[in-house]
Design a protein around this motif. Structure first.
Motif, mmCIF file in Angstrom:
data_model
loop_
_atom_site.group_PDB
_atom_site.id
_atom_site.type_symbol
_atom_site.label_atom_id
_atom_site.label_comp_id
_atom_site.label_asym_id
_atom_site.label_seq_id
_atom_site.Cartn_x
_atom_site.Cartn_y
_atom_site.Cartn_z
ATOM 1 N N PRO A 193 0.612 -1.346 -0.060
ATOM 2 C CA PRO A 193 0.082 -0.058 -0.057
ATOM 3 C C PRO A 193 0.761 1.210 0.015
ATOM 4 O O PRO A 193 2.089 1.299 0.568
ATOM 5 C CB PRO A 193 -0.858 -0.109 1.412
ATOM 6 C CG PRO A 193 -0.632 -1.639 1.843
ATOM 7 C CD PRO A 193 0.372 -2.054 1.160
ATOM 8 N N THR A 225 -1.039 -5.633 10.452
ATOM 9 C CA THR A 225 -2.471 -5.204 9.619
ATOM 10 C C THR A 225 -2.531 -6.187 8.443
ATOM 11 O O THR A 225 -1.248 -6.401 8.060
ATOM 12 C CB THR A 225 -2.256 -3.903 9.225
ATOM 13 O OG1 THR A 225 -2.555 -2.949 10.377
ATOM 14 C CG2 THR A 225 -3.527 -3.424 8.404
ATOM 15 N N MET A 280 -8.555 0.340 3.352
ATOM 16 C CA MET A 280 -7.679 -0.464 2.607
ATOM 17 C C MET A 280 -7.001 -1.897 3.460
ATOM 18 O O MET A 280 -6.059 -2.501 3.241
ATOM 19 C CB MET A 280 -6.453 0.448 2.163
ATOM 20 C CG MET A 280 -6.177 1.435 3.211
ATOM 21 S SD MET A 280 -4.975 0.323 4.551
ATOM 22 C CE MET A 280 -3.361 -0.014 3.462
ATOM 23 N N ILE A 281 -7.970 -2.084 4.597
ATOM 24 C CA ILE A 281 -7.414 -3.429 5.543
ATOM 25 C C ILE A 281 -8.594 -4.355 5.549
ATOM 26 O O ILE A 281 -9.859 -4.024 5.083
ATOM 27 C CB ILE A 281 -7.457 -2.590 6.777
ATOM 28 C CG1 ILE A 281 -8.322 -1.682 7.234
ATOM 29 C CG2 ILE A 281 -6.067 -1.574 6.804
ATOM 30 C CD1 ILE A 281 -9.477 -2.464 7.964
ATOM 31 N N LYS A 322 -6.730 -1.943 -1.517
ATOM 32 C CA LYS A 322 -5.929 -1.683 -0.682
ATOM 33 C C LYS A 322 -4.882 -0.477 -0.998
ATOM 34 O O LYS A 322 -3.975 0.030 -0.180
ATOM 35 C CB LYS A 322 -4.672 -3.006 -0.519
ATOM 36 C CG LYS A 322 -3.794 -3.215 -1.888
ATOM 37 C CD LYS A 322 -2.879 -4.333 -1.543
ATOM 38 C CE LYS A 322 -2.194 -4.386 -2.558
ATOM 39 N NZ LYS A 322 -0.931 -5.509 -2.467
ATOM 40 N N ALA A 338 -7.235 4.189 0.533
ATOM 41 C CA ALA A 338 -7.675 4.461 1.912
ATOM 42 C C ALA A 338 -8.486 5.756 1.960
ATOM 43 O O ALA A 338 -8.310 6.734 1.375
ATOM 44 C CB ALA A 338 -6.068 4.824 2.475
ATOM 45 N N TYR A 373 -4.098 -6.490 4.930
ATOM 46 C CA TYR A 373 -4.512 -5.258 3.815
ATOM 47 C C TYR A 373 -5.671 -6.182 2.898
ATOM 48 O O TYR A 373 -5.827 -7.398 2.914
ATOM 49 C CB TYR A 373 -3.389 -4.919 3.143
ATOM 50 C CG TYR A 373 -2.338 -4.524 3.870
ATOM 51 C CD1 TYR A 373 -2.431 -3.284 4.522
ATOM 52 C CD2 TYR A 373 -0.898 -4.618 3.553
ATOM 53 C CE1 TYR A 373 -1.498 -2.692 5.205
ATOM 54 C CE2 TYR A 373 0.175 -4.138 4.362
ATOM 55 C CZ TYR A 373 -0.276 -3.231 5.242
ATOM 56 O OH TYR A 373 0.909 -2.553 5.803
ATOM 57 N N ASN A 374 -6.422 -5.204 2.514
ATOM 58 C CA ASN A 374 -7.529 -5.649 1.656
ATOM 59 C C ASN A 374 -6.771 -6.241 0.302
ATOM 60 O O ASN A 374 -5.673 -5.887 0.263
ATOM 61 C CB ASN A 374 -8.573 -4.333 1.557
ATOM 62 C CG ASN A 374 -9.895 -4.866 1.060
ATOM 63 O OD1 ASN A 374 -9.872 -5.911 0.436
ATOM 64 N ND2 ASN A 374 -10.895 -4.313 1.297
ATOM 65 N N GLY A 421 -2.104 4.456 4.192
ATOM 66 C CA GLY A 421 -2.746 3.523 5.202
ATOM 67 C C GLY A 421 -3.951 4.242 5.687
ATOM 68 O O GLY A 421 -3.867 5.626 5.818
#
Length: 417
Positions: A259, A275, A266-267, A283, A286, A277-278, A262
């Motif tokens: 990413p 974390t 996006m998670i 991702k 954000a 991430y998506n 942040g």
């Protein structure tokens, strides 16, 4: 010369361009008591009423955040926002899950610079750019080069403003990891043969990034056919709202890139220990996006699709031919960029007149053009000038406006003599 008498205006046979023009409310304005002649579409495109209405309707009837709520408004907002992504994907012949929605080309190229290039480049590597790049396709790579020890090589142009392709290919040596270039020059109008260039880069294992800001609004763009690795474009130049655009990237790149920014959305899961991430493209998205803007951009894509980009291109080429012929007849006027394949952009200077003075006086005649370096200092240095004037046309312009522009230019030239 009217559209009906301009023989090369092939698009006029199937599109009512007078009706199209009436879709743009701002074009009915007067400036300094004169009818507005807007010739600055390379800077930003005007918006049809359907785009303005789409933004207005969102705020009046559907305003809610996306991907955060199960209530009706949240569902409507999310569907419209993701619907815009799907429309853009179809418009450019790519998959929706390969499009990162962002504020425009500048953000998109910085995303590639910081998320793809920065973790990969090292001393001894090289990036190839071209002489005709916008600053947005120069400065991010300079920042990355400074931090990684990579170097930048520049592919030059010829007197017509076309890339020297043999010289470009000679620069694509084994240490080159990235080639980033514009599809269409914002100053010269040069249309680069990006499909051929990407094919040559791919044969050498070089990743390619294309700045599509000046191509997407004016000609059919099939990203899949181009064969690049990254393609960036800006929504406000293609009749959409400002603060919109996207980066298309190959799925394997998106999956491997970390990413860039942040925050929320996006998670998948956040813990202080780490974390998750998506998936891409989310991702890289954000925070709360420009929801209304992208809904407006979706409406703009619908509008352009209904017109047909081939028709748009034909209309603008007719305007370019008309304007080029008329300007070429003006004594002391120099046109920068005479590429064999060119978009509807004319950069020029008039002997004895400063670009800013010329643009200011034309504005008093109701004619809006751009003056300056056009975020292309290296190109200005190449031609040995500090600035140029630039008239850029769109499909909503008319041949009568070309004549009004030329008449105003003659009047202003006499004032400056």
């Amino acid at each position: 010369m009217s559209a009906s008498t301009h023989g090369t205006d092939l698009a006029s046979t199937s599109v009512d361009w007078d009706r199209v023009r009436s879709d743009f409310p701002l074009l009915t304005r007067q400036v300094h008591g004169k009818p507005l002649v807007y010739l600055d579409s390379a800077n930003t495109g005007q918006k049809p009423a359907v785009v303005i209405d789409a933004v207005d309707d969102f705020y009046r009837r559907h305003n809610a955040n996306v991907s955060r709520a199960v209530h009706a408004l949240g569902t409507e907002a999310t569907e419209s926002y993701e619907g815009a992504r799907r429309k853009l994907a179809a418009f450019f012949n790519v998959r929706a899950d390969e499009l990162v929605l962002c504020s425009g080309t500048t953000f998109a190229l910085n995303l590639v610079a910081y998320s793809w290039a920065l973790p990969r480049l090292q001393p001894g590597d090289a990036i190839v750019l071209t002489r005709m790049e916008h600053h947005a396709n120069i400065v991010p790579w300079q920042l990355v080069a400074q931090r990684t020890g990579a170097t930048i090589k520049v592919a030059d142009i010829d007197a017509r403003g076309e890339l020297d392709l043999p010289a470009l290919y000679a620069l694509l040596t084994p240490e080159v990891k990235l080639l980033s270039l514009t599809h269409v020059s914002n100053v010269l109008g040069t249309v680069n043969p990006v499909r051929e260039i990407c094919r040559e880069a791919r044969r050498r294992g070089i990743v390619t990034a294309i700045d599509g800001s000046q191509a997407a609004p004016h000609r059919p763009v099939d990203i899949a056919a181009i064969g690049c690795d990254f393609y960036a474009f800006t929504g406000h130049k293609m009749c959409g709202p400002t603060g919109t655009g996207a980066l298309w990237a190959r799925r394997e790149h998106l999956a491997a890139m970390p990413p860039f920014i942040g925050g929320g959305e996006m998670i998948r899961e956040v813990r202080f220990e780490g974390t998750v991430y998506n998936d891409a493209p989310h991702k890289f998205e954000a925070g709360t996006p420009n929801i209304a803007g992208f809904i407006g951009l979706g409406a703009a894509v619908d509008y352009l699709s209904a017109l047909g980009m081939a028709q748009v291109e034909a209309r603008e080429q007719a305007l370019l031919e008309h304007a080029t012929q008329a300007l070429s007849a003006i004594e002391g006027l120099r046109i920068f960029g005479q590429a064999r394949e060119k978009a509807a952009v004319i950069s020029f200077l008039v002997e004895g007149a400063h670009a800013h003075d010329l643009a200011t006086l034309l504005d008093l005649e109701g004619v809006a053009i751009r003056s300056g370096h056009h975020c292309a200092h290296p190109l200005m240095h190449y031609f040995g000038v500090p600035a140029t004037c630039r008239a850029s046309f769109a499909f909503y312009n008319t041949h009568e406006e070309v004549d009004a522009f030329v008449a105003a230019l003659h009047k202003v030239r006499r004032l400056l003599a």
